[in-house]
Design a protein around this motif. Structure first.
Motif, PDB file in Angstrom:
ATOM      1  N   ARG A  11      11.687   7.041 -25.001  1.00 34.45           N
ATOM      2  CA  ARG A  11      12.140   5.645 -25.020  1.00 34.45           C
ATOM      3  C   ARG A  11      12.299   5.151 -26.459  1.00 34.45           C
ATOM      4  NH1 ARG A  11       9.045   5.527 -20.024  1.00 34.45           N
ATOM      5  NH2 ARG A  11      10.504   4.862 -18.365  1.00 34.45           N
ATOM      6  N   ARG A  12      11.422   5.572 -27.334  1.00 32.42           N
ATOM      7  CA  ARG A  12      11.562   5.173 -28.739  1.00 32.42           C
ATOM      8  C   ARG A  12      12.820   5.791 -29.354  1.00 32.42           C
ATOM      9  NH1 ARG A  12       5.109   5.883 -30.200  1.00 32.42           N
ATOM     10  NH2 ARG A  12       4.464   3.848 -29.357  1.00 32.42           N
ATOM     11  N   ALA A  15      15.694   3.695 -28.231  1.00 32.05           N
ATOM     12  CA  ALA A  15      15.772   2.464 -29.026  1.00 32.05           C
ATOM     13  C   ALA A  15      16.391   2.728 -30.396  1.00 32.05           C
ATOM     14  CB  ALA A  15      14.382   1.851 -29.176  1.00 32.05           C
ATOM     15  N   ASN A  45      15.959  -2.669 -18.661  1.00 35.72           N
ATOM     16  CA  ASN A  45      14.948  -3.171 -19.595  1.00 35.72           C
ATOM     17  C   ASN A  45      15.563  -3.957 -20.757  1.00 35.72           C
ATOM     18  OD1 ASN A  45      12.289  -1.854 -18.618  1.00 35.72           O
ATOM     19  ND2 ASN A  45      13.723  -0.143 -18.644  1.00 35.72           N
ATOM     20  N   GLY A  50      18.657  -6.001 -26.088  1.00 32.82           N
ATOM     21  CA  GLY A  50      17.290  -6.471 -25.877  1.00 32.82           C
ATOM     22  C   GLY A  50      16.299  -5.376 -25.545  1.00 32.82           C
ATOM     23  N   TYR A  51      16.728  -4.111 -25.620  1.00 32.88           N
ATOM     24  CA  TYR A  51      15.853  -3.002 -25.247  1.00 32.88           C
ATOM     25  C   TYR A  51      14.737  -2.813 -26.261  1.00 32.88           C
ATOM     26  CZ  TYR A  51      14.363   1.633 -23.735  1.00 32.88           C
ATOM     27  OH  TYR A  51      13.619   2.707 -23.286  1.00 32.88           O
ATOM     28  N   ARG A  52      13.496  -2.732 -25.774  1.00 25.47           N
ATOM     29  CA  ARG A  52      12.320  -2.464 -26.603  1.00 25.47           C
ATOM     30  C   ARG A  52      11.540  -1.325 -25.960  1.00 25.47           C
ATOM     31  NH1 ARG A  52      15.240  -5.212 -28.840  1.00 25.47           N
ATOM     32  NH2 ARG A  52      14.910  -7.155 -30.015  1.00 25.47           N
ATOM     33  N   ALA A  53      11.363  -0.233 -26.689  1.00 25.14           N
ATOM     34  CA  ALA A  53      10.802   0.986 -26.114  1.00 25.14           C
ATOM     35  C   ALA A  53       9.419   0.774 -25.517  1.00 25.14           C
ATOM     36  CB  ALA A  53      10.758   2.080 -27.179  1.00 25.14           C
ATOM     37  N   ASP A  54       8.513   0.159 -26.264  1.00 25.32           N
ATOM     38  CA  ASP A  54       7.144   0.006 -25.783  1.00 25.32           C
ATOM     39  C   ASP A  54       7.075  -0.937 -24.586  1.00 25.32           C
ATOM     40  OD1 ASP A  54       6.304   1.727 -27.743  1.00 25.32           O
ATOM     41  OD2 ASP A  54       5.700   0.145 -29.141  1.00 25.32           O
ATOM     42  N   LEU A  55       7.871  -2.017 -24.625  1.00 27.07           N
ATOM     43  CA  LEU A  55       7.901  -2.940 -23.488  1.00 27.07           C
ATOM     44  C   LEU A  55       8.485  -2.256 -22.257  1.00 27.07           C
ATOM     45  CD1 LEU A  55       9.084  -6.270 -25.184  1.00 27.07           C
ATOM     46  CD2 LEU A  55       6.769  -5.641 -24.478  1.00 27.07           C
TER      47      LEU A  55
END
Length: 243
Positions: A11-12, A15, A45, A50-55
């Motif tokens: 996911r990171r 991002a 997400n 607006g994508y944020r890996a940790d969220l």
């Protein structure tokens, strides 16, 4: 790896790819994942902006825990795609929604518009949209109200007085004309500013340049949209006549 859940590290990397302006297909290639997996992950997400890996990772874990506590629902059947690969159609629908988000539409509105654009039936009810997108009826109602206000969908009365929503051939013409009118309004406002500031003001000179560029854009957009509409009408008429 394909088929398994995305890891936090993946996911990171998604991002980072979005921040670098990479296409979903390129991000997916670097992760050795299907493009549809990356597209679905981003759209679920926050979209590309607006994508944020940790969220996103935390939200996915919460959803997994909730699914573990409730009885799984039977998957809703999807309408046949006339010989096309349903998964490919679904992936393309998400890709189209992503492009609409990048153009400025909110994520849910983009998903509804993409779904209506690709609907084989030509129109869908709110209930059908909710089942297809697997979202609440309230989310669909809000999205449709927004799209209707922008002239992007048309409301029709179907069977049992249920409203059906349609994206017709004129929708993009109306969208372009609305953009032309908005640009023309900006041109007129800039002209007023020139009168207020005086013709020898540096700020007025900047406004004059704005007028030159946007006036040309507004007129060109209106003319091109009208010509495209006439061309489409002529093409449709020729097809219906069999010529």
């Amino acid at each position: 790896m394909p088929g398994s859940r995305l890891t936090q590290q993946e996911r990171r990397r998604i991002a980072l790819g979005l921040a670098d302006g990479l296409a979903y297909a390129e991000i997916a290639r670097r992760l050795d994942r299907p493009t549809s997996t990356v597209t679905r992950e981003v759209m679920r997400n926050g979209g590309p902006t607006g994508y944020r890996a940790d969220l996103a990772h935390s939200a996915t874990e919460r959803r997994a825990r909730r699914r573990g506590r409730v009885t799984p629902r039977r998957p809703q059947p999807r309408p046949p795609a006339r010989g096309r690969d349903p998964e490919a159609v679904r992936a393309y629908e998400e890709t189209l929604a992503g492009v609409l988000v990048a153009s400025g539409l909110p994520a849910m509105m983009a998903r509804v518009l993409a779904c209506l654009t690709l609907a084989e039936s030509g129109s869908l009810t709110a209930a059908e949209l909710a089942r297809h997108l697997q979202v609440s009826p309230a989310s669909v109602s809000k999205a449709v109200a927004f799209l209707d206000g922008q002239g992007l969908v048309r409301r029709d009365r179907g069977e049992r007085r249920r409203e059906r929503y349609t994206v017709d051939d004129d929708v993009w013409y109306r969208t372009m004309m609305a953009a032309a009118r908005s640009t023309a309004h900006l041109v007129e406002t800039a002209r007023q500013g020139i009168g207020v500031l005086g013709s020898h003001s540096p700020a007025a000179a900047r406004l004059e340049n704005i007028v030159r560029v946007l006036d040309f854009v507004s007129e060109s957009l209106s003319r091109t949209a009208t010509q495209a509409r006439e061309m489409l009408a002529a093409s449709s008429g020729a097809t219906s006549d069999g010529t």
